[in-house]
Design a protein around this motif. Structure first.
Motif, PDB file in Angstrom:
ATOM      1  N   PHE A  23       0.823  -1.213   0.000  1.00 59.21           N
ATOM      2  CA  PHE A  23       0.000   0.000   0.000  1.00 59.21           C
ATOM      3  C   PHE A  23       0.852   1.255   0.000  1.00 59.21           C
ATOM      4  O   PHE A  23       0.586   2.210  -0.736  1.00 59.21           O
ATOM      5  N   GLU A  24       1.902   1.283   0.834  1.00 58.85           N
ATOM      6  CA  GLU A  24       2.751   2.470   0.944  1.00 58.85           C
ATOM      7  C   GLU A  24       3.421   2.795  -0.381  1.00 58.85           C
ATOM      8  O   GLU A  24       3.601   3.951  -0.732  1.00 58.85           O
ATOM      9  N   HIS A  25       3.793   1.762  -1.113  1.00 57.73           N
ATOM     10  CA  HIS A  25       4.422   1.962  -2.419  1.00 57.73           C
ATOM     11  C   HIS A  25       3.396   2.510  -3.411  1.00 57.73           C
ATOM     12  O   HIS A  25       3.688   3.432  -4.179  1.00 57.73           O
ATOM     13  N   GLY A  54      -5.705  21.092  -1.120  1.00 59.74           N
ATOM     14  CA  GLY A  54      -4.423  21.478  -0.541  1.00 59.74           C
ATOM     15  C   GLY A  54      -4.188  20.849   0.818  1.00 59.74           C
ATOM     16  O   GLY A  54      -3.064  20.481   1.166  1.00 59.74           O
ATOM     17  N   ASP A  55      -5.252  20.686   1.605  1.00 58.78           N
ATOM     18  CA  ASP A  55      -5.135  20.044   2.916  1.00 58.78           C
ATOM     19  C   ASP A  55      -4.966  18.533   2.797  1.00 58.78           C
ATOM     20  O   ASP A  55      -4.433  17.893   3.702  1.00 58.78           O
ATOM     21  N   LEU A  56      -5.421  17.961   1.704  1.00 58.78           N
ATOM     22  CA  LEU A  56      -5.385  16.512   1.521  1.00 58.78           C
ATOM     23  C   LEU A  56      -3.978  15.981   1.301  1.00 58.78           C
ATOM     24  O   LEU A  56      -3.615  14.930   1.848  1.00 58.78           O
ATOM     25  N   TRP A  57      -3.162  16.684   0.525  1.00 62.15           N
ATOM     26  CA  TRP A  57      -1.847  16.159   0.139  1.00 62.15           C
ATOM     27  C   TRP A  57      -0.939  15.845   1.322  1.00 62.15           C
ATOM     28  O   TRP A  57      -0.342  14.769   1.359  1.00 62.15           O
ATOM     29  N   PRO A  58      -0.785  16.736   2.314  1.00 62.85           N
ATOM     30  CA  PRO A  58       0.092  16.384   3.441  1.00 62.85           C
ATOM     31  C   PRO A  58      -0.381  15.134   4.186  1.00 62.85           C
ATOM     32  O   PRO A  58       0.441  14.322   4.628  1.00 62.85           O
ATOM     33  N   SER A  59      -1.692  14.959   4.293  1.00 59.90           N
ATOM     34  CA  SER A  59      -2.215  13.772   4.961  1.00 59.90           C
ATOM     35  C   SER A  59      -1.835  12.511   4.194  1.00 59.90           C
ATOM     36  O   SER A  59      -1.454  11.500   4.795  1.00 59.90           O
ATOM     37  N   LEU A  60      -1.935  12.554   2.884  1.00 57.29           N
ATOM     38  CA  LEU A  60      -1.611  11.378   2.080  1.00 57.29           C
ATOM     39  C   LEU A  60      -0.116  11.090   2.049  1.00 57.29           C
ATOM     40  O   LEU A  60       0.293   9.931   1.985  1.00 57.29           O
ATOM     41  N   HIS A  61       0.700  12.131   2.117  1.00 55.22           N
ATOM     42  CA  HIS A  61       2.160  11.935   2.104  1.00 55.22           C
ATOM     43  C   HIS A  61       2.639  11.135   3.310  1.00 55.22           C
ATOM     44  O   HIS A  61       3.677  10.480   3.237  1.00 55.22           O
ATOM     45  N   ARG A  62       1.888  11.161   4.399  1.00 52.35           N
ATOM     46  CA  ARG A  62       2.289  10.371   5.570  1.00 52.35           C
ATOM     47  C   ARG A  62       2.274   8.880   5.276  1.00 52.35           C
ATOM     48  O   ARG A  62       3.006   8.124   5.885  1.00 52.35           O
ATOM     49  N   PHE A  63       1.428   8.442   4.351  1.00 57.29           N
ATOM     50  CA  PHE A  63       1.311   7.029   4.028  1.00 57.29           C
ATOM     51  C   PHE A  63       2.295   6.576   2.957  1.00 57.29           C
ATOM     52  O   PHE A  63       2.515   5.387   2.780  1.00 57.29           O
ATOM     53  N   ALA A  64       2.865   7.503   2.225  1.00 54.08           N
ATOM     54  CA  ALA A  64       3.689   7.164   1.063  1.00 54.08           C
ATOM     55  C   ALA A  64       5.109   6.826   1.472  1.00 54.08           C
ATOM     56  O   ALA A  64       5.690   7.475   2.338  1.00 54.08           O
ATOM     57  N   ARG A  65       5.641   5.795   0.838  1.00 59.04           N
ATOM     58  CA  ARG A  65       7.048   5.443   0.983  1.00 59.04           C
ATOM     59  C   ARG A  65       7.595   5.125  -0.392  1.00 59.04           C
ATOM     60  O   ARG A  65       7.009   4.340  -1.114  1.00 59.04           O
TER      61      ARG A  65
END
Length: 108
Positions: A23-25, A54-65
């Protein structure tokens, strides 16, 4: 007269890649695609929707690796096969190119 294009779909290889992808990938791959596509339509969005996006992107970046971090955590994904890594990267590039070709609605 131009004929309407058929919608872009994942082929069997892309569906298998998606099934096996952590999922993170997936989030790490999808974020740049979604950000670019949402940026393309940003001018047509209401101000409150732009603010929410604009508020959504930082939240989603927490999950990304990124893929490199995942491979380091899991050890060598190639099992000693030097060509397996390049095949894996080639599959991923193909997968990403399909994502960029798809419409925003299809991606969501």
């Amino acid at each position: 007269v131009q004929h309407p294009k058929r919608p872009i779909r994942f082929d069997k290889l892309h569906r298998e890649t998606l099934k096996r992808m952590p999922f993170e990938h997936l989030v790490g791959i999808m974020l740049p695609v979604l950000q670019q596509k949402s940026g393309d339509i940003e001018a047509f969005l209401e101000a409150d929707v732009r603010g929410l996006m604009g508020d959504l992107w930082p939240s989603l970046h927490r999950f990304a690796r990124p893929a490199g971090e995942l491979e380091a955590d899991q050890g060598s994904p190639t099992g000693g096969d030097p060509d397996a890594g390049s095949r894996s990267r080639r599959k991923e590039r193909s997968f990403v190119s399909v994502l960029y070709a798809m419409g925003l609605r299809s991606l969501l």
